[in-house]
Design a protein around this motif. Sequence first.
Motif, PDB file in Angstrom:
ATOM      1  N   GLU A  27       0.817  -1.320   0.149  1.00 45.45           N
ATOM      2  CA  GLU A  27      -0.097   0.133  -0.404  1.00 45.45           C
ATOM      3  C   GLU A  27       0.675   1.548   0.324  1.00 45.45           C
ATOM      4  N   ALA A  28       1.740   1.299   0.521  1.00 44.40           N
ATOM      5  CA  ALA A  28       2.826   2.556   0.778  1.00 44.40           C
ATOM      6  C   ALA A  28       3.099   2.904  -0.714  1.00 44.40           C
ATOM      7  N   ASN A  29       3.437   1.732  -1.977  1.00 38.54           N
ATOM      8  CA  ASN A  29       3.552   2.156  -2.825  1.00 38.54           C
ATOM      9  C   ASN A  29       2.883   2.869  -3.644  1.00 38.54           C
ATOM     10  N   LEU A  30       1.297   3.230  -3.152  1.00 40.29           N
ATOM     11  CA  LEU A  30       0.240   4.205  -3.588  1.00 40.29           C
ATOM     12  C   LEU A  30       0.080   5.299  -2.502  1.00 40.29           C
ATOM     13  N   THR A  31       0.853   5.923  -2.276  1.00 43.40           N
ATOM     14  CA  THR A  31       1.256   7.118  -1.964  1.00 43.40           C
ATOM     15  C   THR A  31       2.327   8.286  -2.104  1.00 43.40           C
ATOM     16  N   GLY A  32       1.960   9.674  -1.988  1.00 48.59           N
ATOM     17  CA  GLY A  32       3.001  10.280  -2.568  1.00 48.59           C
ATOM     18  C   GLY A  32       3.085  10.582  -4.107  1.00 48.59           C
ATOM     19  N   LYS A  33       2.150   9.703  -5.059  1.00 48.61           N
ATOM     20  CA  LYS A  33       1.539  10.131  -6.581  1.00 48.61           C
ATOM     21  C   LYS A  33       0.379   9.209  -6.269  1.00 48.61           C
ATOM     22  N   TRP A  34      -0.881  10.120  -7.361  1.00 52.01           N
ATOM     23  CA  TRP A  34      -1.717   9.395  -7.669  1.00 52.01           C
ATOM     24  C   TRP A  34      -1.672   7.862  -8.707  1.00 52.01           C
ATOM     25  N   SER A  35      -2.376   7.496  -8.456  1.00 50.99           N
ATOM     26  CA  SER A  35      -2.485   5.712  -8.327  1.00 50.99           C
ATOM     27  C   SER A  35      -3.975   5.025  -9.202  1.00 50.99           C
ATOM     28  N   VAL A  36      -3.506   4.535  -9.674  1.00 53.32           N
ATOM     29  CA  VAL A  36      -4.935   3.168 -10.309  1.00 53.32           C
ATOM     30  C   VAL A  36      -4.918   1.924 -10.351  1.00 53.32           C
ATOM     31  N   VAL A  37      -5.274   1.533  -9.353  1.00 55.71           N
ATOM     32  CA  VAL A  37      -5.436   0.046  -9.244  1.00 55.71           C
ATOM     33  C   VAL A  37      -6.413  -0.591  -9.887  1.00 55.71           C
ATOM     34  N   PHE A  38      -6.318  -1.319 -10.473  1.00 53.66           N
ATOM     35  CA  PHE A  38      -7.369  -1.100 -12.141  1.00 53.66           C
ATOM     36  C   PHE A  38      -6.895  -2.829 -11.706  1.00 53.66           C
ATOM     37  N   PHE A  39      -8.697  -3.027 -11.386  1.00 49.55           N
ATOM     38  CA  PHE A  39      -8.939  -4.934 -11.714  1.00 49.55           C
ATOM     39  C   PHE A  39      -8.542  -5.549 -12.441  1.00 49.55           C
ATOM     40  N   TYR A  40      -8.944  -6.571 -12.856  1.00 46.15           N
ATOM     41  CA  TYR A  40      -9.897  -7.330 -13.538  1.00 46.15           C
ATOM     42  C   TYR A  40      -9.683  -9.063 -13.530  1.00 46.15           C
ATOM     43  N   THR A 123     -12.028  -0.567 -10.838  1.00 52.11           N
ATOM     44  CA  THR A 123     -11.086   0.366 -11.096  1.00 52.11           C
ATOM     45  C   THR A 123     -11.484   1.565 -10.026  1.00 52.11           C
ATOM     46  N   PHE A 124      -9.656   1.659  -9.811  1.00 58.80           N
ATOM     47  CA  PHE A 124      -9.750   2.505  -8.251  1.00 58.80           C
ATOM     48  C   PHE A 124      -8.612   3.977  -8.326  1.00 58.80           C
ATOM     49  N   VAL A 125      -8.926   5.235  -8.192  1.00 58.20           N
ATOM     50  CA  VAL A 125      -7.765   5.931  -8.801  1.00 58.20           C
ATOM     51  C   VAL A 125      -7.451   6.479  -6.925  1.00 58.20           C
ATOM     52  N   ILE A 126      -6.591   6.964  -6.348  1.00 57.39           N
ATOM     53  CA  ILE A 126      -6.432   6.670  -5.591  1.00 57.39           C
ATOM     54  C   ILE A 126      -5.149   8.143  -5.609  1.00 57.39           C
ATOM     55  N   ASN A 127      -5.661   9.129  -4.446  1.00 56.63           N
ATOM     56  CA  ASN A 127      -4.660  10.473  -4.205  1.00 56.63           C
ATOM     57  C   ASN A 127      -3.457  10.086  -3.965  1.00 56.63           C
ATOM     58  N   PRO A 128      -2.507  11.040  -3.656  1.00 57.83           N
ATOM     59  CA  PRO A 128      -1.843  10.967  -2.957  1.00 57.83           C
ATOM     60  C   PRO A 128      -0.815  10.581  -1.892  1.00 57.83           C
ATOM     61  N   GLY A 130      -2.888   8.629  -0.135  1.00 60.01           N
ATOM     62  CA  GLY A 130      -3.641   7.023  -0.016  1.00 60.01           C
ATOM     63  C   GLY A 130      -4.957   7.437  -0.328  1.00 60.01           C
ATOM     64  N   GLU A 131      -6.050   7.808  -0.582  1.00 59.42           N
ATOM     65  CA  GLU A 131      -6.536   8.075  -0.742  1.00 59.42           C
ATOM     66  C   GLU A 131      -8.215   7.454  -1.450  1.00 59.42           C
ATOM     67  N   ILE A 132      -8.687   7.062  -1.402  1.00 61.14           N
ATOM     68  CA  ILE A 132      -9.655   6.317  -2.880  1.00 61.14           C
ATOM     69  C   ILE A 132     -10.497   7.814  -2.883  1.00 61.14           C
ATOM     70  N   LYS A 133     -10.952   7.977  -4.167  1.00 63.25           N
ATOM     71  CA  LYS A 133     -11.543   9.385  -4.715  1.00 63.25           C
ATOM     72  C   LYS A 133     -12.150   9.075  -5.671  1.00 63.25           C
ATOM     73  N   LEU A 134     -12.281   7.442  -6.179  1.00 58.89           N
ATOM     74  CA  LEU A 134     -12.867   7.619  -7.114  1.00 58.89           C
ATOM     75  C   LEU A 134     -12.819   6.137  -7.054  1.00 58.89           C
ATOM     76  N   PHE A 135     -14.507   5.322  -7.133  1.00 61.00           N
ATOM     77  CA  PHE A 135     -14.068   3.337  -7.799  1.00 61.00           C
ATOM     78  C   PHE A 135     -14.905   3.201  -8.604  1.00 61.00           C
ATOM     79  N   GLU A 136     -14.978   2.495  -9.709  1.00 64.75           N
ATOM     80  CA  GLU A 136     -15.932   1.793 -10.352  1.00 64.75           C
ATOM     81  C   GLU A 136     -15.897   0.655 -10.298  1.00 64.75           C
ATOM     82  N   VAL A 137     -17.092  -0.101 -10.363  1.00 67.23           N
ATOM     83  CA  VAL A 137     -16.837  -2.169 -10.729  1.00 67.23           C
ATOM     84  C   VAL A 137     -17.696  -2.820 -11.665  1.00 67.23           C
ATOM     85  N   HIS A 138     -17.620  -2.642 -12.039  1.00 62.18           N
ATOM     86  CA  HIS A 138     -18.355  -3.339 -13.633  1.00 62.18           C
ATOM     87  C   HIS A 138     -18.665  -4.770 -14.335  1.00 62.18           C
TER      88      HIS A 138
END
Length: 188
Positions: A27-40, A123-128, A130-138
């Motif tokens: 989870e530390a990789n998802l802080t300090g920059k914007w991240s997209v976590v893309f599950f498939y 699909t999850f958009v995470i701010n620097p 480490g907070e989830i700002k957007l998510f969508e599940v299809h």
Amino acid sequence: MTNLINTKVLPFSATAYHNGDFVPVTEANLTGKWSVVFFYPADFTFVCPTELGDLADNYAEFQKMGVEIYGVSTDTHFTHKAWHDTSDTIKKVQYPLVGDPTGRISRNFHVMIEEDGMANRGTFVINPEGEIKLFEVHDNGIGRDASELLRKVKAAQYVASHPGEVCPAKWKEGAATLKPSLDLVGKI
């Protein structure tokens, strides 16, 4: 589904296949920059390579925006490497492909399909921070579009850097935003 908006990413530890190497990801990789976590759902399937290929084609644009992408499935990092080595589409992928064989990351993000042992398309958009700002599940039969994700990330970044402003429907970079106020009520 639990509302994950503005929650911190829960702790995890995994291995990713990235640029020819196996690398640790937490989870530390998802802080300090914007991240997209893309599950498939799974490697070696049908809709998944079209989505990962679309992200690969748009990866440079995400990078220009300071965004890292993490593709995640319940496959192992070894399976990700095998898929990368055998698929022309997946060979284009330059972002980390994270293995989640225990399903912990998928459960943390509430996308695990327990009876199938794989994730929904989330699909999850995470701010620097480490907070989830957007998510969508299809549903797993519905593929996603990287250009629409780019638009949403740009909107999230804009709102984060412009307190008091919001992006209306179909907002594109450079277009007008709104400043919510009593004066706007009933006039839009």
